[in-house]
Write an enzyme that holds these catalytic residues in place. Structure first.
Site, PDB file in Angstrom:
ATOM      1  CG  ASN A   1     -25.982  39.475  64.429  1.00  0.00           C
ATOM      2  OD1 ASN A   1     -26.521  40.338  65.105  1.00  0.00           O
ATOM      3  ND2 ASN A   1     -26.364  39.204  63.192  1.00  0.00           N
ATOM      4  NE  ARG A   2     -26.919  44.791  67.474  1.00  0.00           N
ATOM      5  CZ  ARG A   2     -26.673  45.027  66.188  1.00  0.00           C
ATOM      6  NH1 ARG A   2     -26.841  44.056  65.291  1.00  0.00           N
ATOM      7  NH2 ARG A   2     -26.255  46.209  65.791  1.00  0.00           N
TER       8      ARG A   2
ATOM      9  CG  HIS B   1     -19.852  42.241  65.150  1.00  0.00           C
ATOM     10  ND1 HIS B   1     -20.671  41.215  64.716  1.00  0.00           N
ATOM     11  CD2 HIS B   1     -20.117  43.299  64.328  1.00  0.00           C
ATOM     12  CE1 HIS B   1     -21.390  41.632  63.684  1.00  0.00           C
ATOM     13  NE2 HIS B   1     -21.079  42.887  63.429  1.00  0.00           N
TER      14      HIS B   1
ATOM     15  CG  HIS C   1     -18.509  42.988  59.324  1.00  0.00           C
ATOM     16  ND1 HIS C   1     -18.812  44.168  58.679  1.00  0.00           N
ATOM     17  CD2 HIS C   1     -19.458  42.844  60.281  1.00  0.00           C
ATOM     18  CE1 HIS C   1     -19.885  44.715  59.237  1.00  0.00           C
ATOM     19  NE2 HIS C   1     -20.298  43.923  60.212  1.00  0.00           N
ATOM     20  CB  SER C   2     -15.696  42.571  53.060  1.00  0.00           C
ATOM     21  OG  SER C   2     -14.379  42.158  53.318  1.00  0.00           O
ATOM     22  CE1 TYR C   3     -20.245  48.841  56.510  1.00  0.00           C
ATOM     23  CE2 TYR C   3     -18.502  47.395  57.334  1.00  0.00           C
ATOM     24  CZ  TYR C   3     -19.596  48.229  57.561  1.00  0.00           C
ATOM     25  OH  TYR C   3     -20.018  48.448  58.845  1.00  0.00           O
TER      26      TYR C   3
ATOM     27  CG  ASP D   1     -27.911  45.671  60.847  1.00  0.00           C
ATOM     28  OD1 ASP D   1     -27.274  44.640  60.534  1.00  0.00           O
ATOM     29  OD2 ASP D   1     -27.553  46.442  61.755  1.00  0.00           O
TER      30      ASP D   1
ATOM     31  CD  GLN E   1     -27.369  40.655  60.518  1.00  0.00           C
ATOM     32  OE1 GLN E   1     -27.819  39.561  60.843  1.00  0.00           O
ATOM     33  NE2 GLN E   1     -27.831  41.793  61.010  1.00  0.00           N
TER      34      GLN E   1
ATOM     35  CD  GLU F   1     -22.154  41.197  58.791  1.00  0.00           C
ATOM     36  OE1 GLU F   1     -22.006  40.845  59.987  1.00  0.00           O
ATOM     37  OE2 GLU F   1     -22.813  42.201  58.452  1.00  0.00           O
TER      38      GLU F   1
END
Length: 352
Positions: free
Chosen positions: A82-83, A108, A178-180, A250, A289, A316
């Site tokens: 994340n940020r 990330h 971080h899988s979609y 998000d 997330q 996530e």
């Protein structure tokens, strides 16, 4: 799991190093494929209610797009998921400046983050153990960090992800996966009809740059209330400032945990009514997330499909964004002599 782990070449990096793909299979026929590059999960094959298997992970057929273009498809994320606002924080009285790779901010782990490094892979029984030695100063982070990620596929159709890290200097650590996913099958339309439940009374509001304000806001009366099953698409288009800031979902949800509680608990339940496929996330992390694939636009293609708008979602498990700048958030600073350890499980099943 008695089928063992097999491996095969998956291409060569620009510097000539070989990338290997590892295939994990359980006694139910579930298959997961993982690269030593980025710890990337490239494929997840699970059955629907009729027993028909499909790959439910977005990704690519070849190495090149993972190196160049991937929006973190399937990857391990670090040193900090994340940020971090402006890539800057104060640690023990000293200002630390990280690289910025998301506008003004650090995302990330920077570029390259752990999603674009070659991990050292060892097969230990039924587990794939990946290790990365992150040097002091990499992307601006203080301290040498030794990070280990262990993947295990169980006969309960669970992908177990365990992280372990140690450091020789204080440094922030927030590792995640971080899988979609698309439970219809990757490339089979969007994920707006998926029904989602998140065990969270609060979420983390963000500004227009996706940086937290510092508050933890109640989900009650907002499109962020997933305490009862709601489809992802039901409220995603509402005129809500937070949805505008994220271009959809998000955001980080604050999981319902007692202070200091570290046990595994179910955080997320997602079901596709069409195929019957179900994905549950169990985690020790304080947050998750949820990202609804808002920046996928069809320009990337893989597995014979364009990855179109909202064709995949991410869940996530993590600490909250910008925690090094938010003293009220749970601690993310790892210190010498301490050990970072956390486990999450992605469990697949079928609804009747």
């Amino acid at each position: 799991m008695q089928n063992g782990i097999i491996h095969a070449p998956f291409g060569t990096l620009p510097d000539g190093r070989q990338v290997t793909q590892y295939t994990l299979k359980n006694n139910n026929g579930m298959v997961v494929k993982i690269l030593d590059f980025g710890g990337i999960i490239t494929e997840i094959h699970v059955p629907d209610r009729d027993g028909v298997f499909a790959d439910v992970a977005l990704g690519f057929d070849t190495l090149g797009p993972y190196v160049k273009d991937s929006p973190y498809f399937g990857a391990l994320i670090g040193r900090y998921g994340n940020r971090i606002a402006k890539g800057r924080f104060t640690l023990d009285g000293k200002e630390v400046q990280l690289t910025t790779n998301d506008g003004n901010n650090h995302l990330h782990g920077g570029n390259p983050g752990y999603d674009k490094v070659l991990w050292t892979a060892v097969v230990e029984g039924d587990s794939l153990v990946l290790r990365y030695d992150s040097p002091d100063g990499e992307q601006g982070y203080p301290g040498n960090l030794v990070a280990t990620a262990t993947y295990l596929l169980t006969d309960a159709n669970e992908i177990v992800v365990r992280f372990h890290a140690v450091t020789d200097q204080p440094t922030p650590v927030n590792l995640t996966q971080h899988s979609y996913f698309n439970l219809c099958g990757a490339g089979q339309g969007d994920i707006l009809g998926h029904e989602m439940t998140i065990d969270a009374d609060k979420f983390v509001p963000i500004d227009a740059e996706s940086i937290p304000f510092g508050e933890l806001a109640p989900v009650t009366g907002t499109p962020f209330d997933f305490r009862k099953p709601r489809t992802i698409g039901e409220r995603i288009g509402q005129p809500d400032k937070q949805l505008r800031h994220g271009t959809g979902y998000d955001h980080c949800w604050v999981l319902n945990k007692k202070l200091g509680e570290r046990g595994l608990q179910r955080a997320v339940h997602v079901a596709d009514p069409v195929t019957g496929r179900v994905l549950e996330l169990f985690t020790q992390e304080p947050g998750v997330q949820f990202y609804s694939g808002n920046f996928l636009d069809g320009s990337l293609q893989g597995k014979g499909h364009p990855w179109t708008f909202r064709s995949g979602f991410c869940i996530e498990p993590e600490h909250f964004p910008d925690s090094p700048n938010q003293p009220a958030y749970p601690n993310t600073i790892l210190r010498p002599g301490d050990v970072y350890e956390t486990e999450s499980r992605f469990r697949f099943s079928v609804a009747p």
